[in-house]
Motif scaffolding. Structure first.
Motif, mmCIF file in Angstrom:
data_model
loop_
_atom_site.group_PDB
_atom_site.id
_atom_site.type_symbol
_atom_site.label_atom_id
_atom_site.label_comp_id
_atom_site.label_asym_id
_atom_site.label_seq_id
_atom_site.Cartn_x
_atom_site.Cartn_y
_atom_site.Cartn_z
ATOM 1 N N UNK A 140 0.804 -1.230 0.000
ATOM 2 C CA UNK A 140 0.000 0.000 0.000
ATOM 3 C C UNK A 140 0.827 1.266 0.000
ATOM 4 N N UNK A 141 2.110 1.153 0.295
ATOM 5 C CA UNK A 141 2.931 2.356 0.448
ATOM 6 C C UNK A 141 3.055 2.781 1.889
ATOM 7 N N UNK A 142 2.143 2.273 2.762
ATOM 8 C CA UNK A 142 2.248 2.551 4.193
ATOM 9 C C UNK A 142 3.321 1.650 4.790
ATOM 10 N N UNK A 143 3.900 2.073 5.934
ATOM 11 C CA UNK A 143 4.927 1.270 6.610
ATOM 12 C C UNK A 143 4.544 1.152 8.078
ATOM 13 N N UNK A 144 3.790 0.075 8.399
ATOM 14 C CA UNK A 144 3.295 -0.142 9.760
ATOM 15 C C UNK A 144 2.491 1.070 10.221
ATOM 16 N N UNK A 145 2.912 1.713 11.318
ATOM 17 C CA UNK A 145 2.142 2.839 11.831
ATOM 18 C C UNK A 145 2.336 4.121 11.028
ATOM 19 N N UNK A 146 3.310 4.112 10.126
ATOM 20 C CA UNK A 146 3.546 5.287 9.294
ATOM 21 C C UNK A 146 2.669 5.176 8.054
#
Length: 522
Positions: free
Chosen positions: A24-30
């Motif tokens: 998705x382009x997200x990195x865990x909580x980021x």
């Protein structure tokens, strides 16, 4: 497989490519978050209001026919957007902010609570003075603290920032020379090479020509060079003390004596007052004018576009030329003198339309009163202690620019220790981002090659300093071990990778363009 670092916490593998990219382009909580103009919501509004009944319009053919061009967001959408953006930026509430000569300290929440009290947060500068007696009393009390701490008889509260304070001080100096009939003679201002860049810029803005004063090998003003350049054409000197190299000017009394003997005034850049507040009174050093950055010394917010505050304290010689407005205690209440000519014919006028930044006054006085005189003295002592602790813990791996003797509020290193490593100050700073720390000030002051300027401030605990020092030592050891790739490609873990700063400066994109195929582009 994770490993353990020297303080016993698990660490992720060093290689970025060892972990699969997210889908998705997200990195865990980021979270991955687009610009607000690149999202959905163009066909809705965040708030629905009923159509007004019987309300006419006087706009005629000026009524908007096209969409307003702003997305409509619900409250959760708006909140999440800005929280996600905040996760992409460093903050003083997240970790130490080691910028040198900036004093990025923690802002106590007590200050914020006081600034939001009714009567401070909701007053208007054009209210009758009888309705703002509490605010005027606070301004009067703040003035008392500032003049007491600096040993100066007068203060102008209205300047909005440090550079604005410099403007205030130099305009008072110019008015004093004009009153003495020397305005056309004294056209020069002397500025040391290590001064803040705003010093010569402000002097030039006021109409003075700037003459540079040399610096000694140990980072102080060259008194002999200063003496050779003082003369009947000099209006003032501008000296930062403690200076931008993080050092106290040991010859400050001699500098003051020589300046006054030449008929000039002594302007002190008070940006680093944080290092001496409660310990040294600038008035006792012969200073005639000095601005005080409330965000640096007294914990008002720093940056973010404002508002700021840079009150200027003035000596007895310059006090008659202070700008309006100022507060007077009549014995029956407080009065704000709005027109300088009413009570001080020599005042040079006004610097801003109203009275300055009330919210900053409240925050600064809250900080002063919560600390007390003994607490403010400890502020300076802890700021100096923290800086020297960092210098002592890093000097075996990094090269202090001025190794002899203690520093004041900031520790200054040069790039001598990086020679032969193919790693620059910029590379090292970018690698700090991967370790979760904002870089220190780079390449300033200009008198130190490859400068790395670190100011920890008094609000950092030993535990946080140790965490920062641990990361710095690991990075320094990596440079000496020849781990060049770690630095040349950094940052690897930030939301954005290293930018082409040269291209960005030469070919800036100053206008946002809608992505092709979006509703906005259509």
């Amino acid at each position: 497989m994770s490993t353990m670092n020297t303080v016993g916490r698990p660490t992720a593998p060093n290689a970025v490519d060892s972990k699969p990219a997210t889908l998705t382009g997200a990195r865990a909580l980021l979270q991955d978050e687009a610009l607000i103009f690149e999202g959905e919501g163009w066909g809705k509004t965040g708030v629905d209001l009923p159509e007004p009944k019987g309300a006419g319009s006087d706009l005629g053919d000026l009524v908007r026919k096209d969409p307003i061009g702003l997305p409509g967001l619900s409250e959760p959408e708006a909140m999440r957007h800005y929280v996600r953006l905040s996760q992409k930026n460093h903050a003083i509430d997240l970790a130490i902010y080691p910028l040198g000569s900036c004093t990025m300290k923690h802002n106590p929440r007590l200050n914020e609570k006081m600034a939001r009290l009714p009567g401070f947060s909701d007053i208007h500068p054009l209210q009758p003075q009888s309705t703002v007696q509490g605010a005027l009393e606070l301004m009067n009390q703040l003035s008392h603290w500032l003049t007491t701490l600096t040993g100066m008889p007068a203060v102008a509260l209205s300047p909005k920032a440090g550079a604005h304070g410099e403007l205030c001080g130099l305009m008072a100096i110019r008015a004093a020379h004009e009153a003495a009939g020397q305005g056309d003679i004294r056209k020069k201002v002397l500025v040391p090479t290590s001064a803040h860049g705003t010093n010569p810029a402000t002097a030039a803005f006021v109409g003075y020509s700037v003459v540079e004063v040399a610096q000694t090998d140990d980072g102080r003003v060259d008194v002999a060079d200063l003496a050779s350049k003082l003369g009947p054409d000099v209006a003032a000197i501008m000296v930062t003390n403690p200076n931008t190299c993080g050092l106290f000017e040991r010859d400050i009394l001699e500098i003051s004596r020589l300046t006054h003997e030449a008929g000039a005034y002594f302007y002190c850049d008070g940006a680093n007052f944080n290092a001496i507040v409660g310990r040294v009174r600038p008035g006792d050093l012969g200073v005639d004018a000095m601005h005080i950055n409330l965000h640096k010394t007294f914990s008002t917010p720093h940056g973010g576009g404002g508002p700021g505050a840079g009150p200027v304290v003035l000596s007895e010689a310059l006090a008659p030329f202070a700008p309006a407005p100022w507060v007077v205690n009549t014995g029956e209440g407080y009065k704000l003198v709005e027109r300088a000519e009413d009570e001080a014919a020599q005042a040079f006028g006004r610097l801003c339309a109203f009275q300055g930044q009330m919210g900053m006054y409240v925050r600064a006085l809250s900080y002063m009163m919560s600390h007390g005189s003994d607490g403010l003295r400890q502020v300076a002592e802890d700021a100096v202690l923290n800086a020297n602790y960092i210098k002592a813990r890093l000097q075996d791996l990094m090269s202090p620019a001025f190794p002899d003797g203690p520093c004041m509020h900031e520790a200054l290193f040069d790039d001598e220790w990086l020679k032969g490593t193919d790693i620059t100050t910029l590379d090292f700073a970018k690698a700090m981002i991967d370790e979760g720390f904002h870089p220190m000030t780079m390449y300033f002051p200009l008198v130190v090659h490859g400068a790395m300027l670190i100011e920890p401030t008094e609000t950092e605990s030993k535990a946080e300093l140790d965490r920062f020092i641990h990361a710095m030592r690991l990075l320094a050891e990596a440079t000496k071990a020849g781990d060049v790739d770690r630095f040349k490609g950094a940052p690897f873990h930030a939301p954005l990778r290293r930018l082409d700063e040269t291209r960005a400066a030469r070919s800036p994109l100053l206008r946002w363009k809608a992505p092709e195929g979006s509703n906005q582009a259509a």
